[in-house]
Scaffold this motif. Sequence first.
Motif, PDB file in Angstrom:
ATOM      1  N   TRP A  94      -2.402   1.677  -2.061  1.00 17.00           N
ATOM      2  CA  TRP A  94      -1.658   1.841  -0.827  1.00 17.00           C
ATOM      3  C   TRP A  94      -0.233   2.300  -1.087  1.00 17.00           C
ATOM      4  N   SER A  95       0.264   3.130  -0.198  1.00 19.04           N
ATOM      5  CA  SER A  95       1.651   3.573  -0.291  1.00 19.04           C
ATOM      6  C   SER A  95       2.509   2.659   0.592  1.00 19.04           C
ATOM      7  N   GLY A  96       3.808   2.859   0.549  1.00 13.65           N
ATOM      8  CA  GLY A  96       4.714   2.127   1.428  1.00 13.65           C
ATOM      9  C   GLY A  96       4.959   0.711   0.967  1.00 13.65           C
ATOM     10  N   ASP A  97       5.277  -0.143   1.929  1.00 15.52           N
ATOM     11  CA  ASP A  97       5.673  -1.524   1.634  1.00 15.52           C
ATOM     12  C   ASP A  97       4.596  -2.314   0.902  1.00 15.52           C
ATOM     13  N   ILE A  98       3.341  -2.161   1.315  1.00 13.47           N
ATOM     14  CA  ILE A  98       2.283  -2.956   0.682  1.00 13.47           C
ATOM     15  C   ILE A  98       2.076  -2.506  -0.761  1.00 13.47           C
ATOM     16  N   GLY A  99       2.141  -1.212  -1.025  1.00 14.12           N
ATOM     17  CA  GLY A  99       2.024  -0.724  -2.402  1.00 14.12           C
ATOM     18  C   GLY A  99       3.148  -1.252  -3.276  1.00 14.12           C
ATOM     19  N   ARG A 100       4.379  -1.241  -2.737  1.00 11.91           N
ATOM     20  CA  ARG A 100       5.531  -1.778  -3.483  1.00 11.91           C
ATOM     21  C   ARG A 100       5.384  -3.279  -3.727  1.00 11.91           C
ATOM     22  N   ALA A 101       4.830  -3.999  -2.761  1.00 10.60           N
ATOM     23  CA  ALA A 101       4.635  -5.444  -2.929  1.00 10.60           C
ATOM     24  C   ALA A 101       3.666  -5.722  -4.079  1.00 10.60           C
ATOM     25  N   PHE A 102       2.613  -4.911  -4.190  1.00 17.44           N
ATOM     26  CA  PHE A 102       1.665  -5.083  -5.289  1.00 17.44           C
ATOM     27  C   PHE A 102       2.314  -4.747  -6.626  1.00 17.44           C
TER      28      PHE A 102
END
Length: 143
Positions: A94-102
């Motif tokens: 996933w891109s965006g906030d969820i990708g960064r959270a991972f």
Amino acid sequence: MLIAALAGALIGALATFIALNFTGGEKRIERKLQHGYSVADPQFRREIGTLLGPPIIGGNQIINLENGAAIFPAMLAAIKVARKSINFETYIYWSGDIGRAFVEALSERARAGVAVHVLIDWVGSQKNGGTASRKPEVRRRQG
């Protein structure tokens, strides 16, 4: 002449095959699947073990999570409490906030000494422009 024609036909067929596999709309589920057992039913464990190959190991649990609103927080919570290893395999990154959270959660665990292994499908990662597969050295430096 014949060899050139066969080579041209082969290249055309290959190009068509590749184009049809990498273009086209997203697939939609057209039929509702009937569930024979709840995830709490022992028969569900037997059937899912048969479907996936190895049986479900005792002491583990199965929780039914539907959609990202339920799935992502549960995955991130499991990552954050990992002590020995994380094997993270996903088709879509996933891109965006969820990708960064991972990335942040996996990187933090790696810096804490947890063995972190990530496998991201190349085709699935293309939904965010392929950024997950383009710069693996950045991911390694983060942990």
